[in-house]
Structures are given as structure tokens and as C-alpha cells.
Design a protein around this motif. Structure first.
Motif: not given
Length: 382
Positions: A100, A104, A170, A186, A237, A241
Motif C-alpha cells: 500500500y 499508493l 492503514v 484508505l 486497492y 493486494n
């Protein structure tokens, strides 16, 4: 079994991890089990040893090696040492949170967080599960409503790995509660933000050295600069993942099953009953034959999945197949091994007792076996 998956550099890395386990884990693990979390210093020692952020570029303090095989070696060695709690905690940091931040994170975010991530000074967690919401991420009730240059975060999360030690969490939250999955975002919440509190450190049946906690967010003003990726894209997302998270769980499951098999084989070669070794009874031989076969089959499938992850071709469906099969194998193997130990298998002085307790949750977290089968079944068109 001769594994062709790993090369000389991975084997050298494995030797380093084994030395780390022998020096820094084995002398303290029983105490961590009783206290419910590891020493914070262990994270810094792991960072100094180069075990954190192996995939993080060198300019941010990482290893600069995106090869997942290094991550696999780390969690395998913890699991084989009977320290599945550490496989979970460190695996979550490296295998779940790191993607992440890397994929991101803005340049500013990476420079702010990744050096500490790699040094062990900044422990991470991801907060998905809520008291009333488990595998159904679309149903999260935690909200983060934009107010000027910040989001006002409210909600409660539970079963959060690394929850007590975490410095950066997160958080999965609804930035648009009326938009369903399209309203999920997020946010990276940092230790010390007013309104961010740790709830209970949770007592568990197994994985007792794993730091697991409740997290409470009450009107926490999270700067908009802490948004990961784009607003409203969080569900996508998460789905992208999850295969790596499930692969990481599978790595632990197979390694733990192998360890349980090894301990039990050694025990049954030495222990006698009715004038002969326990392992020489036909029932015992059959059980060992079944376990050896199933573990080797699982290892082949797992190694293929690791190659596919490195190649960017591991699908969510294949990760679901791997996750449910290996974790059910882990549970089944440790239970059989307890039975072969007899009464001693129930005693904490034998490592199989802890492994049996630790195995049970693996068919639950990261998506239950039932959810994995639902994913597979839908892909089959049912």
C-alpha cells in the motif's frame, strides 16, 4: 524435498534469519507468549538485520529487492521455529502494508514513512475488521468525513495485528457512506493523533505472542495528506493486494505443517509403547505417509504461486485456493501430530501444543475458508 524455488542469495538470507531466530527469538519467546506481545526492540533488531522492507527502494532505506522470495524466507523461518506469531506480525508489515505504501504513497508520504518502516522504528498495521464486520469489507461502518484539509475519522476496529506497537495504521473507512464499496478509502493514521486510542490487548486461544488489539477512533482529524491513493478507490486497492496477504498466510501454513511433522516424527522414533516405537505401528506409518504426501503437494503449489506473484500473474482465485487448502492442511496436520504425541501433545513443554493452538486461526483471518470457497465457486460460474 529439493526446492528449486530459491537461489544462493535466498539461502544466505535464510541462514541470517536462522541466526537471528536463535539469538533474538528463542531465548525470549516463552515470555512473549505469556505477556501477549514481543519486545519492541525486536522490531529495531529486525530492521538492523535488513529483514524489514526488503522490497522498499534503497533511497528510502529498504533492501531494494522486490523479489517476494525474501519475504517468504523470513516468515517460513519464524514458522519453522514455532514462532507463528512473529510470522504474522512481521508478515503483515512486509507483505500486507508495504504494498500500500509503495504503490499508493506519494513521494512525500514515502519519504516520511518508509525509512522508519525499514529501520523498525515505525511499526505498521492495517485496520479492516470491525466488531460487527469481518470478511464483508463493503459493510465497514467506520467513517472519515472530509472537513477542510482533514478527514474526521470515527469508528472502532478489532483483531488488529500489531495493534499495540503500531505507529502507522492503514484504516479502511467510508469517506462516502452512501456510496457502498465506491465510498471506501484508505487513511494512514499516526500514533499520537488526538482521538486515536488503543483498546484492549486481546487475549487469544493461540498466536499469543502476536500483538492483537482493538483500535478506537473518536473525531480523529487525519490530514488529507494522509490519504493513500484516491478517495473512493479503497475497495479496489484492497482487492488488488489481498492475493499477496493470502499467499503470505499460506507460506506460514506450509512451513508450520512441515515443522509439526518434523517434531512428531522425531518424537515417534524415540517414544515407545507396548514394547515398540510409536512410529512403527501401522497406523502411525499411514498417518506419516498421508502428512508427508499432502505437505509436499502443498509445497509444490505454494512455490508455483510465489513464482506467479513475482511475475505479477497470481490471481485472486488462485490465491483463495492456496489459502484455504494450506491453512486447512496446517490445522489437520497439527491435530494429527498432537494425537500421535498422546497426552504429551497437550502439554506446553512440547512445541506441538503451541503449534496446534496457533494453527486454528489461519483458516479464519485473511478471509475464512468459507469465503475462499465462495470466491472460487463464483469464478466457476455457480
Amino acid at each position: 524435498m529439493d526446492r528449486t524455488l530459491f537461489e544462493s542469495d535466498h539461502n544466505d538470507f535464510r541462514d541470517a534469519v536462522r541466526q537471528f531466530v536463535k539469538r533474538h527469538v528463542e531465548p525470549h519467546y516463552d515470555r512473549w507468549e505469556s505477556e501477549g506481545l514481543v519486545d519492541r526492540k525486536l522490531w529495531q533488531l529486525a530492521g538492523e538485520s535488513g529483514f524489514l522492507g526488503t522490497a522498499v527502494p534503497v533511497e528510502y532505506g529498504g533492501g531494494g529487492e522486490p523479489d517476494y522470495r525474501y519475504n517468504a524466507v523470513l516468515v517460513e523461518e519464524f514458522a519453522r521455529a514455532g514462532a507463528a506469531s512473529l510470522s504474522s506480525g512481521f508478515g503483515l508489515h512486509n507483505d500486507v502494508v508495504a504494498p500500500y505504501l509503495l504503490e499508493l504513497g506519494t513521494e512525500e508520504q514515502k519519504r516520511r514513512w518508509l525509512p522508519g518502516f525499514c529501520s523498525g522504528e515505525l511499526v505498521t498495521a492495517i485496520a479492516m475488521t470491525e466488531p460487527g464486520t469481518g470478511s464483508d469489507l463493503k459493510a465497514v461502518r467506520t467513517t472519515a468525513i472530509r472537513d477542510g484539509d482533514a478527514y474526521v475519522l470515527n469508528g472502532t476496529k478489532t483483531f488488529i495485528t500489531n495493534g499495540i506497537h503500531s505507529d502507522l495504521v492503514v484504516v479502511v473507512a467510508k469517506t462516502d457512506p452512501a456510496a457502498g464499496a465506491r465510498g471506501i478509502s484508505l487513511l494512514a493514521v499516526e500514533r499520537g493523533m488526538p482521538g486515536f486510542e488503543r483498546g484492549r490487548k486481546l487475549a487469544k486461544a493461540g498466536m499469543r505472542a502476536q500483538d492483537t488489539a482493538e483500535l478506537v477512533f473518536t473525531d480523529v482529524r487525519v490530514p488529507a495528506a494522509n490519504l493513500l491513493g484516491e478517495e473512493g478507490q479503497g475497495f479496489g486497492y484492497l482487492m488488488r493486494n489481498l492475493p499477496q496477504e493470502r499467499l503470505s498466510i499460506a507460506v506460514v501454513a506450509v512451513a508450520a505443517a512441515q515443522a509439526a511433522f518434523g517434531w512428531t516424527a522425531e518424537y515417534c522414533r524415540d517414544r515407545q509403547a507396548f514394547g515398540q516405537r510409536i512410529g512403527s505401528f501401522q497406523n502411525s506409518r499411514f498417518k506419516f505417509a498421508e502428512m508427508a504426501t499432502e505437505i509436499e503437494i502443498a509445497q509444490v503449489y505454494l512455490d508455483r504461486a510465489i513464482r506467479e506473484l513475482n511475475a505479477g500473474t497470481l490471481t485472486p482465485v488462485d490465491a483463495a485456493k492456496l489459502k484455504w487448502w494450506t491453512t486447512e492442511l496446517m490445522k489437520r496436520t497439527t491435530d494429527t501430530c498432537v494425537q500421535l504425541h498422546g497426552g504429551y501433545g497437550y502439554m506446553d513443554e512440547y512445541p506441538i501444543s503451541r503449534a496446534w493452538r496457533d494453527a486454528r486461526v489461519h483458516t479464519i483471518f485473511g478471509g475464512t475458508t468459507e469465503i475462499m470457497k465462495e470466491i472460487i465457486g463464483r469464478d466457476l460460474g455457480f
